[in-house]
Design an enzyme around this catalytic site. Structure first.
Site, PDB file in Angstrom:
ATOM      1  N   ASP A  12      41.428 -47.288  54.324  1.00 42.02           N
ATOM      2  CA  ASP A  12      40.637 -47.621  53.131  1.00 42.02           C
ATOM      3  C   ASP A  12      39.225 -48.181  53.397  1.00 42.02           C
ATOM      4  O   ASP A  12      38.831 -49.180  52.774  1.00 42.02           O
ATOM      5  CB  ASP A  12      41.416 -48.613  52.249  1.00 42.02           C
ATOM      6  CG  ASP A  12      42.747 -48.069  51.750  1.00 42.02           C
ATOM      7  OD1 ASP A  12      43.095 -46.921  52.086  1.00 42.02           O
ATOM      8  OD2 ASP A  12      43.460 -48.806  51.030  1.00 42.02           O
ATOM      9  N   HIS A  56      45.403 -46.790  35.913  1.00 38.23           N
ATOM     10  CA  HIS A  56      46.375 -47.276  36.903  1.00 38.23           C
ATOM     11  C   HIS A  56      46.931 -48.651  36.535  1.00 38.23           C
ATOM     12  O   HIS A  56      46.193 -49.539  36.110  1.00 38.23           O
ATOM     13  CB  HIS A  56      45.720 -47.344  38.293  1.00 38.23           C
ATOM     14  CG  HIS A  56      46.710 -47.412  39.410  1.00 38.23           C
ATOM     15  ND1 HIS A  56      46.881 -48.530  40.183  1.00 38.23           N
ATOM     16  CD2 HIS A  56      47.611 -46.502  39.851  1.00 38.23           C
ATOM     17  CE1 HIS A  56      47.835 -48.293  41.073  1.00 38.23           C
ATOM     18  NE2 HIS A  56      48.292 -47.075  40.890  1.00 38.23           N
ATOM     19  N   HIS A  85      39.223 -50.558  40.676  1.00 44.19           N
ATOM     20  CA  HIS A  85      38.605 -50.175  41.961  1.00 44.19           C
ATOM     21  C   HIS A  85      39.096 -48.785  42.375  1.00 44.19           C
ATOM     22  O   HIS A  85      40.170 -48.346  41.960  1.00 44.19           O
ATOM     23  CB  HIS A  85      38.970 -51.193  43.055  1.00 44.19           C
ATOM     24  CG  HIS A  85      40.443 -51.200  43.355  1.00 44.19           C
ATOM     25  ND1 HIS A  85      41.346 -51.887  42.582  1.00 44.19           N
ATOM     26  CD2 HIS A  85      41.172 -50.570  44.309  1.00 44.19           C
ATOM     27  CE1 HIS A  85      42.570 -51.693  43.064  1.00 44.19           C
ATOM     28  NE2 HIS A  85      42.496 -50.889  44.101  1.00 44.19           N
ATOM     29  N   LYS A 110      46.344 -42.256  48.428  1.00 45.04           N
ATOM     30  CA  LYS A 110      47.515 -43.002  47.973  1.00 45.04           C
ATOM     31  C   LYS A 110      47.153 -43.794  46.729  1.00 45.04           C
ATOM     32  O   LYS A 110      45.979 -44.078  46.490  1.00 45.04           O
ATOM     33  CB  LYS A 110      48.010 -43.934  49.079  1.00 45.04           C
ATOM     34  CG  LYS A 110      46.946 -44.929  49.515  1.00 45.04           C
ATOM     35  CD  LYS A 110      47.392 -45.758  50.691  1.00 45.04           C
ATOM     36  CE  LYS A 110      46.315 -46.725  51.111  1.00 45.04           C
ATOM     37  NZ  LYS A 110      45.923 -47.708  50.087  1.00 45.04           N
ATOM     38  N   CYS A 155      46.602 -53.500  52.490  1.00 48.91           N
ATOM     39  CA  CYS A 155      46.931 -52.129  52.904  1.00 48.91           C
ATOM     40  C   CYS A 155      47.161 -51.990  54.409  1.00 48.91           C
ATOM     41  O   CYS A 155      48.017 -51.211  54.825  1.00 48.91           O
ATOM     42  CB  CYS A 155      45.874 -51.165  52.382  1.00 48.91           C
ATOM     43  SG  CYS A 155      45.989 -51.025  50.565  1.00 48.91           S
TER      44      CYS A 155
HETATM   45  C1  VGL Z   1      43.893 -52.621  48.700  1.00 46.48           C
HETATM   46  C2  VGL Z   1      44.245 -54.037  46.942  1.00 46.48           C
HETATM   47  C3  VGL Z   1      44.329 -52.972  46.078  1.00 46.48           C
HETATM   48  C4  VGL Z   1      43.645 -52.467  50.176  1.00 46.48           C
HETATM   49  C5  VGL Z   1      43.987 -51.539  47.857  1.00 46.48           C
HETATM   50  O1  VGL Z   1      43.102 -51.423  50.597  1.00 46.48           O
HETATM   51  O2  VGL Z   1      43.993 -53.409  50.931  1.00 46.48           O
HETATM   52  N1  VGL Z   1      44.040 -53.862  48.251  1.00 46.48           N
HETATM   53  N2  VGL Z   1      44.197 -51.729  46.540  1.00 46.48           N
HETATM   54 ZN    ZN Z   2      44.101 -50.123  45.168  1.00 46.39          ZN
END
Ligand code: VGL
Ligand code: ZN
Length: 202
Positions: A12, A56, A85, A110, A155
């Site tokens: 990410d 979402h 986000h 994802k 994540c």
């Molecule tokens: C993430 C919060 C929500 C991450 C993704 O990439 O850690 N954290 N969505």
């Molecule tokens: Zn997220």
């Protein structure tokens, strides 16, 4: 070059998790030079991309009256409600412009189902719906994983713990990760990763 049974998983590294983004992780962009350098070392390279529809269920905005960073109960367990986000196709969901994406073998998205979040690159937050990444890695003969990216305590940690449980040998390079650190989440994630047998290296 590392052997072909080792993969680098870059979690990410997207605009919304970098300074100026909707869910900015402090110093998130500082990891880019090291992440790019690591990509040159690994034969197998996978990028993940948080990829949510606008409706979402993890977005506080979709729960009237709920504040960002509060926690709600979902059918699959507790869920942090995040600022909106990484909406599919938005600039915030794009990879950071400095991330070398061309060398990647696979980009796995994802969190694309409206009703369920997916922190882990392997399973959604119900801990049973697979993303398909396990099959990809196994069919390529991968047994060892190095994880880097954002955010350490969500994540990256969820992915590392799932991977260790699946039997991969997992290392997290903490210096190539940055954390959100919500109410002690970083300390908990580090302890949970260690307990799952994940190697934590600087
Ligand atoms: C993430 C919060 C929500 C991450 C993704 O990439 O850690 N954290 N969505
Ligand atoms: Zn997220």
């Amino acid at each position: 070059m590392r052997p072909s049974d080792e993969a680098l998983i870059v979690i990410d590294v997207q605009n919304d998790f970098c300074p100026g983004g909707a869910l900015a992780v402090a110093d998130g962009d500082a990891i880019l030079p090291r992440v790019n350098a690591l990509m040159d070392d690994f034969a197998v390279k996978v990028l993940t991309q948080d990829w949510h529809p606008a409706d979402h269920a993890s977005f506080a905005a979709n729960h009237p009256g709920a504040a960002p960073f509060s926690v709600t109960e979902m059918p699959y367990g507790p869920q942090v409600l995040w600022p909106t986000h990484c909406v599919q196709g938005s600039a915030g969901a794009a990879f950071h412009a400095d991330l070398h994406t061309d060398p990647a073998d696979l980009i796995i998205r994802k969190g694309f189902r409206a009703g369920i979040d997916s922190y882990s690159a392997f399973f959604e937050n119900d801990h049973e719906t697979p993303t398909g990444l396990e099959g990809y890695l196994r069919t390529r003969g991968v047994r060892r994983l190095t994880l880097v990216g954002l955010a350490t305590d969500f994540c990256v940690a969820f992915s590392a713990i799932d991977a260790a449980r699946l039997g991969f040998e997992v290392t997290v390079l903490e210096g190539a990760c940055r954390a959100i650190d919500l109410d002690g989440s970083l300390a908990k994630a580090r302890a949970d990763m260690a307990a799952a047998g994940v190697r934590l290296e600087p």
